[in-house]
Motif scaffolding. Structure first.
Motif, PDB file in Angstrom:
ATOM      1  N   GLU A  45       5.198 -75.851  23.197  1.00  0.00           N
ATOM      2  CA  GLU A  45       5.746 -77.153  22.808  1.00  0.00           C
ATOM      3  C   GLU A  45       5.305 -78.097  23.676  1.00  0.00           C
ATOM      4  OE1 GLU A  45      10.014 -76.980  21.845  1.00  0.00           O
ATOM      5  OE2 GLU A  45      10.126 -75.012  22.669  1.00  0.00           O
ATOM      6  N   ALA A  46       4.286 -77.658  24.524  1.00  0.00           N
ATOM      7  CA  ALA A  46       3.728 -78.863  25.422  1.00  0.00           C
ATOM      8  C   ALA A  46       2.945 -79.933  24.605  1.00  0.00           C
ATOM      9  CB  ALA A  46       2.576 -78.456  26.332  1.00  0.00           C
ATOM     10  N   THR A  47       3.197 -81.370  25.150  1.00  0.00           N
ATOM     11  CA  THR A  47       2.465 -82.335  24.579  1.00  0.00           C
ATOM     12  C   THR A  47       0.965 -82.016  24.512  1.00  0.00           C
ATOM     13  OG1 THR A  47       2.591 -83.508  26.568  1.00  0.00           O
ATOM     14  CG2 THR A  47       4.373 -83.866  24.724  1.00  0.00           C
ATOM     15  N   SER A  48       0.223 -81.514  25.246  1.00  0.00           N
ATOM     16  CA  SER A  48      -1.169 -81.318  25.602  1.00  0.00           C
ATOM     17  C   SER A  48      -1.490 -80.241  24.289  1.00  0.00           C
ATOM     18  CB  SER A  48      -1.629 -80.528  26.865  1.00  0.00           C
ATOM     19  OG  SER A  48      -0.834 -79.535  27.265  1.00  0.00           O
ATOM     20  N   HIS A  49      -0.681 -79.563  23.795  1.00  0.00           N
ATOM     21  CA  HIS A  49      -1.007 -78.733  22.564  1.00  0.00           C
ATOM     22  C   HIS A  49      -0.730 -79.298  21.168  1.00  0.00           C
ATOM     23  CE1 HIS A  49      -1.419 -74.783  20.627  1.00  0.00           C
ATOM     24  NE2 HIS A  49      -0.083 -74.954  19.697  1.00  0.00           N
ATOM     25  N   ARG A  50      -2.023 -79.730  20.705  1.00  0.00           N
ATOM     26  CA  ARG A  50      -2.141 -80.527  19.544  1.00  0.00           C
ATOM     27  C   ARG A  50      -1.212 -80.358  18.345  1.00  0.00           C
ATOM     28  NH1 ARG A  50      -6.389 -81.057  15.455  1.00  0.00           N
ATOM     29  NH2 ARG A  50      -7.116 -78.919  16.017  1.00  0.00           N
ATOM     30  N   PRO A  51      -0.969 -79.007  18.007  1.00  0.00           N
ATOM     31  CA  PRO A  51      -0.167 -78.615  16.938  1.00  0.00           C
ATOM     32  C   PRO A  51       1.313 -79.125  17.088  1.00  0.00           C
ATOM     33  CG  PRO A  51      -1.564 -77.011  17.160  1.00  0.00           C
ATOM     34  CD  PRO A  51      -1.764 -77.800  18.387  1.00  0.00           C
ATOM     35  N   ALA A  52       1.668 -79.074  18.439  1.00  0.00           N
ATOM     36  CA  ALA A  52       2.997 -79.658  18.955  1.00  0.00           C
ATOM     37  C   ALA A  52       3.024 -81.320  18.819  1.00  0.00           C
ATOM     38  CB  ALA A  52       3.423 -79.195  20.215  1.00  0.00           C
ATOM     39  N   SER A  53       2.096 -81.957  19.458  1.00  0.00           N
ATOM     40  CA  SER A  53       2.018 -83.169  19.670  1.00  0.00           C
ATOM     41  C   SER A  53       1.689 -84.008  18.085  1.00  0.00           C
ATOM     42  CB  SER A  53       1.005 -83.803  20.832  1.00  0.00           C
ATOM     43  OG  SER A  53      -0.456 -83.303  20.019  1.00  0.00           O
ATOM     44  N   GLU A  54       1.095 -83.362  17.121  1.00  0.00           N
ATOM     45  CA  GLU A  54       0.475 -83.768  15.981  1.00  0.00           C
ATOM     46  C   GLU A  54       1.614 -83.382  14.856  1.00  0.00           C
ATOM     47  OE1 GLU A  54      -3.531 -84.112  14.962  1.00  0.00           O
ATOM     48  OE2 GLU A  54      -3.924 -84.706  17.189  1.00  0.00           O
ATOM     49  N   GLY A  55       2.569 -82.557  15.185  1.00  0.00           N
ATOM     50  CA  GLY A  55       3.696 -82.304  14.287  1.00  0.00           C
ATOM     51  C   GLY A  55       3.294 -81.068  13.167  1.00  0.00           C
ATOM     52  N   PHE A  56       2.431 -80.080  13.495  1.00  0.00           N
ATOM     53  CA  PHE A  56       2.286 -79.121  12.884  1.00  0.00           C
ATOM     54  C   PHE A  56       2.357 -77.742  13.661  1.00  0.00           C
ATOM     55  CE2 PHE A  56      -1.988 -80.248  14.127  1.00  0.00           C
ATOM     56  CZ  PHE A  56      -2.765 -79.261  14.237  1.00  0.00           C
ATOM     57  N   ARG A  57       3.153 -77.843  14.735  1.00  0.00           N
ATOM     58  CA  ARG A  57       3.436 -76.473  15.298  1.00  0.00           C
ATOM     59  C   ARG A  57       4.357 -75.624  14.534  1.00  0.00           C
ATOM     60  NH1 ARG A  57       8.038 -74.684  18.060  1.00  0.00           N
ATOM     61  NH2 ARG A  57       7.947 -73.305  19.627  1.00  0.00           N
ATOM     62  N   SER A  58       4.266 -74.341  14.645  1.00  0.00           N
ATOM     63  CA  SER A  58       4.923 -73.270  14.046  1.00  0.00           C
ATOM     64  C   SER A  58       6.388 -73.524  13.736  1.00  0.00           C
ATOM     65  CB  SER A  58       4.781 -72.006  14.653  1.00  0.00           C
ATOM     66  OG  SER A  58       5.701 -70.882  13.841  1.00  0.00           O
ATOM     67  N   GLY A  59       6.855 -73.599  12.398  1.00  0.00           N
ATOM     68  CA  GLY A  59       8.326 -73.650  11.947  1.00  0.00           C
ATOM     69  C   GLY A  59       9.014 -72.359  12.207  1.00  0.00           C
TER      70      GLY A  59
END
Length: 423
Positions: free
Chosen positions: A117-131
């Motif tokens: 969930e780190a802000t440095s992790h692009r999927p988390a910061s750009e809204g496509f992290r695992s749901g």
């Protein structure tokens, strides 16, 4: 060619919905939705592309849970119904006149890893992290599936002459989907097979034309059963399943190495017992054996089976062993890898082309490769490098999306050349 926003959106949507082996209901249904808008000649889904015998399939309750989750997330219920029993995956067929039949294999499953969930992790910061909390695409299979769709688009618009089949294979991460897909019938007429993986510690702009060095692999789960007793008052009345399990593990690691090549064994997950004052009546170990060749893996497997039985007998216990995912060894064909290398060398964005490199791991694409090779065809496992901030199978893994464009161009160019020039 460039990568369309539609393809990038698809990759990110697949990234948001990772699903583990044999539970790729949403992924399969979403790909069906996407591909039904394309000018395909055939689209085979689920049980139409897999042999009936499969390893590692979860129980009915778990399959139902993931199917419901897929429908709740927006997957078409009619497609999910077609995948009943965990028969996931699909094959898309594009026929463009006389010429060879070329197959492209991409895999589609995710891993049981909680995504960063780190802000440095692009999927988390750009809204496509695992749901799907506790699961993620930590190996690039979301990108692989997207490349498969992109290559179909590019070949549909090209002057390629022949047939293209794209195999969207489930259950690679437990090396269980390759064999039933190879035996499902759709691969029988393939003259050339290309298999894709991104990354593998190669940077964006580097392509490996023919990966070798696959380790053949066999998974197992051994469940030991004995008899409980009071550990202080009457320990002699018990039959200690944990002792049997521990004996097995010690002796698994003692299997002699082999002079013909590398061998591996690992007891990766163990457990047993209920309390410190009770002789444990149940215990288990999940593990794997590997070998540099299929024969070496079978050497390890034979020893492992004997050890599991003997450890149970030594401690007056019983053991039941379930054998899960399995993958043989394979080698990429130099003739086909040479075509990939030639195309990659002239592809925009490719800085370095390696003729070969050793994987050093296992992959069930080897089933598909061997199936084609045994019928007189050629196969090559191709790596398209990608810059990823975390290693494969880690919470911070991500794909440089420029890699998707490079991969589409390399595979499209290779397929077009195969349509023009026999190898």
């Amino acid at each position: 060619m460039g990568v369309t926003d539609t393809l990038l959106d698809l990759r990110r949507e697949l990234h948001r919905h990772p699903e583990p082996a044999w539970r790729e209901f949403y992924t399969t249904a979403r790909l069906v939705d996407e591909l039904e808008t394309r000018p395909l000649d055939e689209l085979h889904v689920g049980p139409e592309v897999l042999a009936e015998d499969r390893r590692g399939v979860p129980d009915e309750d778990e399959l139902d849970e993931w199917a419901r989750r897929a429908v709740d997330a927006g997957a078409r219920e009619d497609v999910v119904d077609r995948l009943a029993g965990g028969y996931t995956g699909l094959v898309a067929v594009l026929r463009k006149g006389e010429g060879p039949t070329v197959g492209l294999r991409v895999d589609i499953d995710g891993l049981p890893i909680t995504e960063s969930e780190a802000t440095s992790h692009r999927p988390a910061s750009e809204g496509f992290r695992s749901g799907n909390e506790g699961y993620m695409h930590a190996c690039g299979h979301d990108a692989h599936a997207t490349v498969g769709v992109g290559v179909l688009d590019a070949i549909a618009e090209s002057d390629f002459s022949g047939t293209l089949k794209v195999f969207f294979q489930p259950s690679e991460e437990i090396v269980a989907g390759g064999e039933p897909m190879a035996e499902g019938g759709q691969l029988d007429d393939v003259d050339y097979l290309l298999a894709l993986h991104v990354g593998l510690d190669h940077p964006t702009g580097e392509v490996v034309a023919g990966v070798d060095g696959f380790l053949a692999q066999q998974h197992f789960r051994a469940e030991f059963s004995g008899e409980s007793a009071h550990a202080g008052g009457h320990p002699e009345r018990g039959r200690n399943a944990v002792q049997a399990m521990a004996t097995a593990i010690q002796n698994l690691y003692a299997i002699p190495r082999h002079d013909e090549g590398a061998t591996r064994v690992n007891a990766g997950l163990v457990g047993g017992g209920t309390a410190s004052n009770i002789v444990p009546e149940e215990a288990f170990v999940e593990g794997e054996v590997r070998g540099e060749t299929t024969a070496l893996m079978e050497y390890m497997d034979e020893h492992a089976r004997r050890i599991l039985r003997s450890a149970a007998e030594m401690h007056d216990c019983e053991v039941e062993v379930e054998y899960g995912g399995r993958a043989p060894g394979a080698e990429s064909d130099d003739e086909l890898a040479d075509v990939v290398a030639s195309v990659a060398a002239s592809t925009d964005g490719v800085d370095t082309v390696l003729d070969s490199d050793a994987l050093g791991g296992s992959e069930d694409a080897t089933y598909l490769m061997r199936h084609v090779q045994e019928r007189g065809g050629l196969a090559s496992y191709v790596c398209v490098g990608t810059d990823h901030p975390g290693g494969h199978h880690t919470p911070t893994f991500d794909v440089d999306e420029e890699t998707i464009r490079i991969a589409i161009d390399v595979f499209t160019g290779t397929i077009e050349r195969l349509g023009r020039e026999a190898v």
